[in-house]
Design an enzyme around this catalytic site. Sequence first.
Site, PDB file in Angstrom:
ATOM      1  N   LYS A 141      14.906   1.700   1.838  1.00 35.32           N
ATOM      2  CA  LYS A 141      15.378   1.006   0.612  1.00 35.32           C
ATOM      3  C   LYS A 141      15.932   1.891  -0.702  1.00 35.32           C
ATOM      4  CE  LYS A 141      11.740  -1.584  -0.427  1.00 35.32           C
ATOM      5  NZ  LYS A 141      10.852  -1.318   0.491  1.00 35.32           N
ATOM      6  N   ARG A 155       8.658  -8.941  -4.498  1.00 31.56           N
ATOM      7  CA  ARG A 155       7.618  -8.897  -3.285  1.00 31.56           C
ATOM      8  C   ARG A 155       6.716 -10.133  -3.237  1.00 31.56           C
ATOM      9  NH1 ARG A 155       7.803  -2.549  -3.698  1.00 31.56           N
ATOM     10  NH2 ARG A 155       6.678  -1.867  -2.328  1.00 31.56           N
ATOM     11  N   ARG A 209       6.743  11.596   4.166  1.00 31.18           N
ATOM     12  CA  ARG A 209       7.854  11.505   2.931  1.00 31.18           C
ATOM     13  C   ARG A 209       7.683  12.556   1.913  1.00 31.18           C
ATOM     14  NH1 ARG A 209       9.286   5.792   1.064  1.00 31.18           N
ATOM     15  NH2 ARG A 209       7.382   5.702   0.566  1.00 31.18           N
ATOM     16  N   ARG A 267       3.893  11.768  -2.655  1.00 27.00           N
ATOM     17  CA  ARG A 267       3.366  10.563  -3.343  1.00 27.00           C
ATOM     18  C   ARG A 267       1.719  10.050  -2.997  1.00 27.00           C
ATOM     19  NH1 ARG A 267       7.257   5.515  -2.726  1.00 27.00           N
ATOM     20  NH2 ARG A 267       5.367   4.458  -2.594  1.00 27.00           N
ATOM     21  N   ARG A 312      -0.503  -0.766   3.047  1.00 29.19           N
ATOM     22  CA  ARG A 312       0.689  -1.424   2.332  1.00 29.19           C
ATOM     23  C   ARG A 312       1.657  -2.062   3.270  1.00 29.19           C
ATOM     24  NH1 ARG A 312       2.737   4.325   0.586  1.00 29.19           N
ATOM     25  NH2 ARG A 312       4.611   3.271  -0.179  1.00 29.19           N
TER      26      ARG A 312
HETATM   27  P1  AMP Z   1       7.390   1.326  -3.850  1.00 32.60           P
HETATM   28  O1  AMP Z   1       7.439   2.845  -4.337  1.00 32.60           O
HETATM   29  O2  AMP Z   1       8.245   0.437  -3.895  1.00 32.60           O
HETATM   30  O3  AMP Z   1       6.595   1.396  -2.354  1.00 32.60           O
HETATM   31  O4  AMP Z   1       6.039   0.902  -4.750  1.00 32.60           O
HETATM   32  C1  AMP Z   1       4.789   1.615  -4.957  1.00 32.60           C
HETATM   33  C2  AMP Z   1       3.753   0.643  -5.338  1.00 32.60           C
HETATM   34  O5  AMP Z   1       4.235   0.098  -6.686  1.00 32.60           O
HETATM   35  C3  AMP Z   1       3.634  -0.514  -4.292  1.00 32.60           C
HETATM   36  O6  AMP Z   1       2.640  -0.151  -3.396  1.00 32.60           O
HETATM   37  C4  AMP Z   1       2.976  -1.563  -5.373  1.00 32.60           C
HETATM   38  O7  AMP Z   1       1.539  -0.955  -5.968  1.00 32.60           O
HETATM   39  C5  AMP Z   1       3.559  -1.140  -6.979  1.00 32.60           C
HETATM   40  N1  AMP Z   1       4.749  -2.112  -6.823  1.00 32.60           N
HETATM   41  C6  AMP Z   1       6.128  -1.886  -6.825  1.00 32.60           C
HETATM   42  N2  AMP Z   1       7.036  -2.928  -6.745  1.00 32.60           N
HETATM   43  C7  AMP Z   1       6.059  -4.057  -6.800  1.00 32.60           C
HETATM   44  C8  AMP Z   1       6.124  -5.122  -6.773  1.00 32.60           C
HETATM   45  N3  AMP Z   1       7.707  -5.945  -7.083  1.00 32.60           N
HETATM   46  N4  AMP Z   1       5.323  -6.332  -7.142  1.00 32.60           N
HETATM   47  C9  AMP Z   1       4.035  -5.562  -7.051  1.00 32.60           C
HETATM   48  N5  AMP Z   1       3.871  -4.301  -7.119  1.00 32.60           N
HETATM   49  C10 AMP Z   1       4.855  -3.563  -6.767  1.00 32.60           C
END
Ligand code: AMP
Length: 211
Positions: free
Chosen positions: A13, A84, A123, A156, A167
């Site tokens: 994404k 989400r 990654r 990360r 996750r």
């Molecule tokens: P991502 O970079 O999109 O994988 O997001 C990293 C982390 O940020 C996730 O594992 C969640 O802990 C938090 N996070 C990101 N977007 C959301 C969301 N829309 N709702 C809740 N937690 C989020």
Amino acid sequence: MIVVFLGPPGSGKGTQAKLLAKECGYLHISTGDILRKALEQETPIGQKAKKFVLNGELVPDEIMLDLIEEALRPGKVIIDGFPRTINQAIGLENMLSKRNEDVFKAVFFDISAEKVVKRMSGRLICENCGAIYHEEYRPSKTEGICDVCGGKLYKRADDNQELAIKRYKVYQEETFPVVEFYKKSEKLLTLDASKDANSLHNELKRALDGC
Ligand code: AMP
């Protein structure tokens, strides 16, 4: 025009949002990037979100809805990594209807658990420009250095195998229902996210009627 990007972590994404934003002038709102920055800068949101992000869990809906409300601007916007949960999706509808706007398309990046866990575990990200690499599938020309800007690459904190599996489970339980939510409202566009980044980018652009 609001486009939301849905799919498991590691489904591409972020890469696609960056490509589309650059080529077509979308504002790219990545909730993951906003949260990581808040954590790094130890802002009040960062302090509240820290334990969830570092444990691979979802940050509470109220925090996320406030964060989106603050980031949204009129015009062409990609929201990457939000909604989400069903509550977030309903909250977004309410927020947009107050602005006389609506989600135009929800793009679902469909890919197997096995592939995303592999992608997440290897990654690497440029700390300067955010370009995304993979140790095995998309290595940079010089190890540890970004091809685009020469910045340093980092991993990360939540991109390890154990948290990647967790996750993915959170995604299945909390986020997959959001895909069904958009399917019902006939806004869903499903992409085969196992394809390479360039093919996916072209497919996405075609589906969005160009830029
Ligand atoms: P991502 O970079 O999109 O994988 O997001 C990293 C982390 O940020 C996730 O594992 C969640 O802990 C938090 N996070 C990101 N977007 C959301 C969301 N829309 N709702 C809740 N937690 C989020």
